[in-house]
Design a protein around this motif. Sequence first.
Motif, PDB file in Angstrom:
ATOM      1  N   CYS A 110       0.820  -1.209   0.000  1.00 40.93           N
ATOM      2  CA  CYS A 110       0.000   0.000   0.000  1.00 40.93           C
ATOM      3  C   CYS A 110       0.857   1.263   0.000  1.00 40.93           C
ATOM      4  CB  CYS A 110      -0.927  -0.027   1.217  1.00 40.93           C
ATOM      5  SG  CYS A 110      -2.143   1.271   1.223  1.00 40.93           S
ATOM      6  N   GLY A 111       1.947   1.252   0.746  1.00 40.65           N
ATOM      7  CA  GLY A 111       2.812   2.422   0.788  1.00 40.65           C
ATOM      8  C   GLY A 111       3.424   2.740  -0.562  1.00 40.65           C
ATOM      9  N   PHE A 112       3.856   1.711  -1.276  1.00 35.29           N
ATOM     10  CA  PHE A 112       4.447   1.921  -2.592  1.00 35.29           C
ATOM     11  C   PHE A 112       3.411   2.445  -3.576  1.00 35.29           C
ATOM     12  CE2 PHE A 112       5.820   0.282  -6.789  1.00 35.29           C
ATOM     13  CZ  PHE A 112       6.984   1.019  -6.891  1.00 35.29           C
ATOM     14  N   VAL A 113       2.205   1.902  -3.508  1.00 32.76           N
ATOM     15  CA  VAL A 113       1.135   2.368  -4.390  1.00 32.76           C
ATOM     16  C   VAL A 113       0.834   3.839  -4.110  1.00 32.76           C
ATOM     17  CG1 VAL A 113      -1.316   2.110  -4.932  1.00 32.76           C
ATOM     18  CG2 VAL A 113       0.127   0.100  -4.773  1.00 32.76           C
ATOM     19  N   LEU A 114       0.760   4.228  -2.841  1.00 32.61           N
ATOM     20  CA  LEU A 114       0.520   5.634  -2.497  1.00 32.61           C
ATOM     21  C   LEU A 114       1.646   6.528  -2.985  1.00 32.61           C
ATOM     22  CD1 LEU A 114      -0.979   5.555   1.101  1.00 32.61           C
ATOM     23  CD2 LEU A 114      -2.036   6.452  -0.957  1.00 32.61           C
ATOM     24  N   LEU A 115       2.868   6.060  -2.833  1.00 35.91           N
ATOM     25  CA  LEU A 115       4.014   6.861  -3.255  1.00 35.91           C
ATOM     26  C   LEU A 115       3.997   7.101  -4.758  1.00 35.91           C
ATOM     27  CD1 LEU A 115       6.776   8.082  -2.282  1.00 35.91           C
ATOM     28  CD2 LEU A 115       7.783   5.977  -3.128  1.00 35.91           C
ATOM     29  N   VAL A 116       3.780   6.057  -5.532  1.00 35.30           N
ATOM     30  CA  VAL A 116       3.805   6.199  -6.987  1.00 35.30           C
ATOM     31  C   VAL A 116       2.565   6.930  -7.491  1.00 35.30           C
ATOM     32  CG1 VAL A 116       3.872   4.920  -9.158  1.00 35.30           C
ATOM     33  CG2 VAL A 116       5.285   4.186  -7.265  1.00 35.30           C
ATOM     34  N   SER A 117       1.404   6.659  -6.882  1.00 38.37           N
ATOM     35  CA  SER A 117       0.176   7.298  -7.360  1.00 38.37           C
ATOM     36  C   SER A 117       0.128   8.784  -7.028  1.00 38.37           C
ATOM     37  CB  SER A 117      -1.054   6.604  -6.779  1.00 38.37           C
ATOM     38  OG  SER A 117      -1.117   6.792  -5.386  1.00 38.37           O
ATOM     39  N   SER A 118       0.945   9.236  -6.099  1.00 37.78           N
ATOM     40  CA  SER A 118       0.956  10.663  -5.790  1.00 37.78           C
ATOM     41  C   SER A 118       1.550  11.480  -6.930  1.00 37.78           C
ATOM     42  CB  SER A 118       1.729  10.928  -4.500  1.00 37.78           C
ATOM     43  OG  SER A 118       3.092  10.625  -4.681  1.00 37.78           O
ATOM     44  N   VAL A 119       2.160  10.813  -7.898  1.00 42.29           N
ATOM     45  CA  VAL A 119       2.663  11.514  -9.078  1.00 42.29           C
ATOM     46  C   VAL A 119       1.503  12.130  -9.864  1.00 42.29           C
ATOM     47  CG1 VAL A 119       3.832  11.130 -11.295  1.00 42.29           C
ATOM     48  CG2 VAL A 119       4.745  10.133  -9.217  1.00 42.29           C
ATOM     49  N   VAL A 120       0.321  11.511  -9.800  1.00 42.71           N
ATOM     50  CA  VAL A 120      -0.831  12.026 -10.540  1.00 42.71           C
ATOM     51  C   VAL A 120      -1.227  13.414 -10.041  1.00 42.71           C
ATOM     52  CG1 VAL A 120      -3.257  11.624 -11.124  1.00 42.71           C
ATOM     53  CG2 VAL A 120      -1.644   9.723 -11.158  1.00 42.71           C
ATOM     54  N   PRO A 121      -1.534  13.612  -8.742  1.00 40.74           N
ATOM     55  CA  PRO A 121      -1.897  14.968  -8.325  1.00 40.74           C
ATOM     56  C   PRO A 121      -0.724  15.945  -8.364  1.00 40.74           C
ATOM     57  CG  PRO A 121      -1.922  13.507  -6.433  1.00 40.74           C
ATOM     58  CD  PRO A 121      -1.717  12.655  -7.646  1.00 40.74           C
ATOM     59  N   LEU A 122       0.483  15.474  -8.065  1.00 39.47           N
ATOM     60  CA  LEU A 122       1.632  16.376  -8.101  1.00 39.47           C
ATOM     61  C   LEU A 122       1.956  16.807  -9.529  1.00 39.47           C
ATOM     62  CD1 LEU A 122       3.934  14.762  -5.407  1.00 39.47           C
ATOM     63  CD2 LEU A 122       2.688  16.920  -5.252  1.00 39.47           C
ATOM     64  N   GLY A 123       1.833  15.912 -10.478  1.00 36.90           N
ATOM     65  CA  GLY A 123       2.052  16.271 -11.882  1.00 36.90           C
ATOM     66  C   GLY A 123       1.001  17.240 -12.385  1.00 36.90           C
ATOM     67  N   LEU A 124      -0.243  17.012 -11.982  1.00 40.32           N
ATOM     68  CA  LEU A 124      -1.317  17.931 -12.364  1.00 40.32           C
ATOM     69  C   LEU A 124      -1.108  19.301 -11.730  1.00 40.32           C
ATOM     70  CD1 LEU A 124      -3.948  18.195 -13.927  1.00 40.32           C
ATOM     71  CD2 LEU A 124      -5.149  17.289 -11.945  1.00 40.32           C
ATOM     72  N   ALA A 125      -0.680  19.337 -10.465  1.00 36.75           N
ATOM     73  CA  ALA A 125      -0.399  20.610  -9.804  1.00 36.75           C
ATOM     74  C   ALA A 125       0.744  21.345 -10.502  1.00 36.75           C
ATOM     75  CB  ALA A 125      -0.049  20.375  -8.336  1.00 36.75           C
ATOM     76  N   PHE A 126       1.781  20.603 -10.892  1.00 44.43           N
ATOM     77  CA  PHE A 126       2.899  21.214 -11.608  1.00 44.43           C
ATOM     78  C   PHE A 126       2.440  21.797 -12.935  1.00 44.43           C
ATOM     79  CE2 PHE A 126       6.397  20.838 -14.677  1.00 44.43           C
ATOM     80  CZ  PHE A 126       7.316  21.677 -14.075  1.00 44.43           C
ATOM     81  N   ALA A 127       1.624  21.052 -13.665  1.00 43.56           N
ATOM     82  CA  ALA A 127       1.139  21.537 -14.961  1.00 43.56           C
ATOM     83  C   ALA A 127       0.270  22.784 -14.799  1.00 43.56           C
ATOM     84  CB  ALA A 127       0.357  20.432 -15.672  1.00 43.56           C
ATOM     85  N   LEU A 128      -0.584  22.816 -13.780  1.00 44.83           N
ATOM     86  CA  LEU A 128      -1.423  23.993 -13.544  1.00 44.83           C
ATOM     87  C   LEU A 128      -0.584  25.205 -13.159  1.00 44.83           C
ATOM     88  CD1 LEU A 128      -4.426  22.409 -11.621  1.00 44.83           C
ATOM     89  CD2 LEU A 128      -4.429  23.322 -13.953  1.00 44.83           C
TER      90      LEU A 128
END
Length: 150
Positions: A110-128
């Motif tokens: 679960c920790g690894f999934v959370l770590l990798v999946s956080s790229v989705v909101p962080l990438g979207l925040a970076f793009a915005l």
Amino acid sequence: MLASRSWEKLVRTIWKSVRDFALTIGLVGGGQVLVSLLVWPLLFRSDPLGFSLSLSLVGFASWLLAFVLSFGDRRRSRGMVAPVAGLSVRNAPPRPVAGTLQAQVERSGCGFVLLVSSVVPLGLAFALRLQADLQSGKTWSDIFPPMPLP
């Protein structure tokens, strides 16, 4: 001929694992984006880049949660998988999609999934944020200044 069959089976197994992992990351990352939609009006309503801030907060909070989970209960070794209702893992009946996703999350941690999946909101925040900076008149060299050489 037998070697090509085993090679095809190996490629198919790897492809299925990659596909399942990408689906899991997409679903958990999408859930994090939905959580940030709830956090946005609560904490960052008056900020013009509030949604970007909310995405960053949720993304980095999931990093923190992944870090905490990595120190939590250590997972069992791969050889000690509990049989399902007395059946071995190889003879287990096919599971529905929810069961398959649950097994994928348990297998990868679960920790690894959370770590990798956080790229989705962080990438979207970076793009915005990048889009807002470019619309405000900044140039690429203003946003990403060149590194000084020693």
